[in-house]
Write a protein that holds these residues in place. Structure first.
Motif, short mmCIF file in Angstrom:
data_model
loop_
_atom_site.label_atom_id
_atom_site.label_comp_id
_atom_site.label_asym_id
_atom_site.label_seq_id
_atom_site.Cartn_x
_atom_site.Cartn_y
_atom_site.Cartn_z
N GLU A 65 -3.32 -10.30 -2.92
CA GLU A 65 -2.10 -9.54 -3.19
C GLU A 65 -2.25 -8.08 -2.78
O GLU A 65 -1.27 -7.44 -2.36
CB GLU A 65 -1.75 -9.64 -4.68
CG GLU A 65 -0.47 -8.91 -5.08
CD GLU A 65 0.78 -9.47 -4.42
OE1 GLU A 65 1.77 -8.72 -4.31
OE2 GLU A 65 0.78 -10.66 -4.03
N VAL A 66 -3.47 -7.54 -2.88
CA VAL A 66 -3.71 -6.16 -2.45
C VAL A 66 -3.29 -5.98 -0.99
O VAL A 66 -2.56 -5.04 -0.64
CB VAL A 66 -5.19 -5.77 -2.63
CG1 VAL A 66 -5.49 -4.44 -1.92
CG2 VAL A 66 -5.55 -5.67 -4.10
N PHE A 67 -3.75 -6.89 -0.13
CA PHE A 67 -3.43 -6.75 1.29
C PHE A 67 -1.98 -7.09 1.60
O PHE A 67 -1.39 -6.54 2.54
CB PHE A 67 -4.39 -7.62 2.11
CG PHE A 67 -5.77 -7.05 2.19
CD1 PHE A 67 -6.04 -5.96 3.01
CD2 PHE A 67 -6.80 -7.55 1.40
CE1 PHE A 67 -7.31 -5.40 3.07
CE2 PHE A 67 -8.07 -7.00 1.44
CZ PHE A 67 -8.33 -5.92 2.27
N LEU A 68 -1.39 -7.96 0.81
CA LEU A 68 0.04 -8.22 0.97
C LEU A 68 0.83 -6.95 0.65
O LEU A 68 1.79 -6.62 1.36
CB LEU A 68 0.49 -9.35 0.05
CG LEU A 68 0.10 -10.77 0.48
CD1 LEU A 68 0.49 -11.78 -0.59
CD2 LEU A 68 0.77 -11.13 1.81
N ARG A 69 0.41 -6.24 -0.37
CA ARG A 69 1.10 -5.00 -0.74
C ARG A 69 0.90 -3.93 0.33
O ARG A 69 1.82 -3.15 0.61
CB ARG A 69 0.62 -4.50 -2.10
CG ARG A 69 1.04 -5.40 -3.24
CD ARG A 69 0.89 -4.73 -4.58
NE ARG A 69 1.32 -5.61 -5.66
CZ ARG A 69 1.46 -5.24 -6.93
NH1 ARG A 69 1.21 -3.98 -7.27
NH2 ARG A 69 1.84 -6.09 -7.85
N ILE A 90 -4.61 0.92 -4.76
CA ILE A 90 -3.83 -0.30 -4.97
C ILE A 90 -4.67 -1.35 -5.68
O ILE A 90 -4.24 -1.98 -6.65
CB ILE A 90 -3.33 -0.85 -3.61
CG1 ILE A 90 -2.35 0.14 -2.97
CG2 ILE A 90 -2.64 -2.21 -3.80
CD1 ILE A 90 -1.95 -0.23 -1.55
N ALA A 91 -5.91 -1.55 -5.20
CA ALA A 91 -6.79 -2.57 -5.78
C ALA A 91 -7.11 -2.25 -7.24
O ALA A 91 -7.07 -3.13 -8.11
CB ALA A 91 -8.07 -2.68 -4.96
N ALA A 92 -7.45 -0.99 -7.52
CA ALA A 92 -7.80 -0.59 -8.89
C ALA A 92 -6.60 -0.71 -9.81
O ALA A 92 -6.72 -1.17 -10.96
CB ALA A 92 -8.34 0.84 -8.90
#
Length: 203
Positions: A65-69, A90-92
């Motif tokens: 989902e991180v990379f999708l965002r 974003i990841a954190a």
């Protein structure tokens, strides 16, 4: 005049880190550049999220989902910070939100090469015996559990500082706090780890 503008724009682009330049290309519709970013940062992000979130299946979903965002945000991307800082923000954010919503931090962690500064302790590196290997695995598991037991923000700060090599200022931008707050988080986290792993110095 046009030459001067081009020169200024070229200098500004050069000042950006390479990843930020790639993301600007993604913003312009270059999917190949996104592939390069994904190839470079996928493993670090997955490792970070796995270390933050105890459930491997959930961690994998969050990492994706991180990379999708990132991709969905391509049209509004502005290089106001290093790309890695923006990415880990974003990841954190996602990992911390999940931990807050779940209200628990129990479970096994999926960590690779976890090492903490423990005076006088090093993993044997020349033909270790089976017993030495087992002892090392036990110690690594204890380190994993100690890290997993840290409060979420302390854990995030430790992972970014120790394993991603990020500076205080970068971590501060990721966590949305001051440099001094990051120093305080890291100090408390390392003190907790030293206390919880003190027995490793005497075994």
């Amino acid at each position: 005049m046009g030459t001067r503008v081009n020169t200024i724009m070229g200098a500004a682009a050069a000042a950006l880190d390479y990843d930020a330049q790639l993301m600007l290309r993604v913003r312009e519709g270059d999917s190949a550049s996104f592939g390069l970013l994904l190839e470079k940062h996928r493993a670090p992000v997955i490792n970070f999220v796995h270390r933050m979130v105890p459930e491997p299946g959930i961690a994998e979903e969050l990492a994706q989902e991180v990379f999708l965002r990132v991709y969905r945000a391509r049209s509004s991307y502005e290089p106001t910070a290093a790309f890695k800082t923006w990415l880990f923000r974003i990841a954190a954010h996602m990992a911390l939100n999940w931990l807050r919503d779940q209200k628990h931090e129990r479970g096994n962690e999926s960590l690779d090469d976890i090492l903490v500064d423990l005076p006088g302790r090093q993993i044997p590196d020349d033909r270790p015996s089976v017993e030495e290997i087992l002892v090392c695995h036990v110690r690594l598991d204890q380190v994993r559990r100690a890290i997993a037991a840290l409060p979420p923000k302390q854990r995030a700060a430790i992972l970014m500082h120790k394993y991603e090599g990020m500076e205080y200022s970068q971590i501060a931008k990721v966590l949305g706090c001051s440099d001094s707050a990051v120093k305080s988080l890291l100090y408390r986290a390392y003190e907790l780890l030293r206390a919880r792993l003190a027995h490793l110095r005497t075994t």
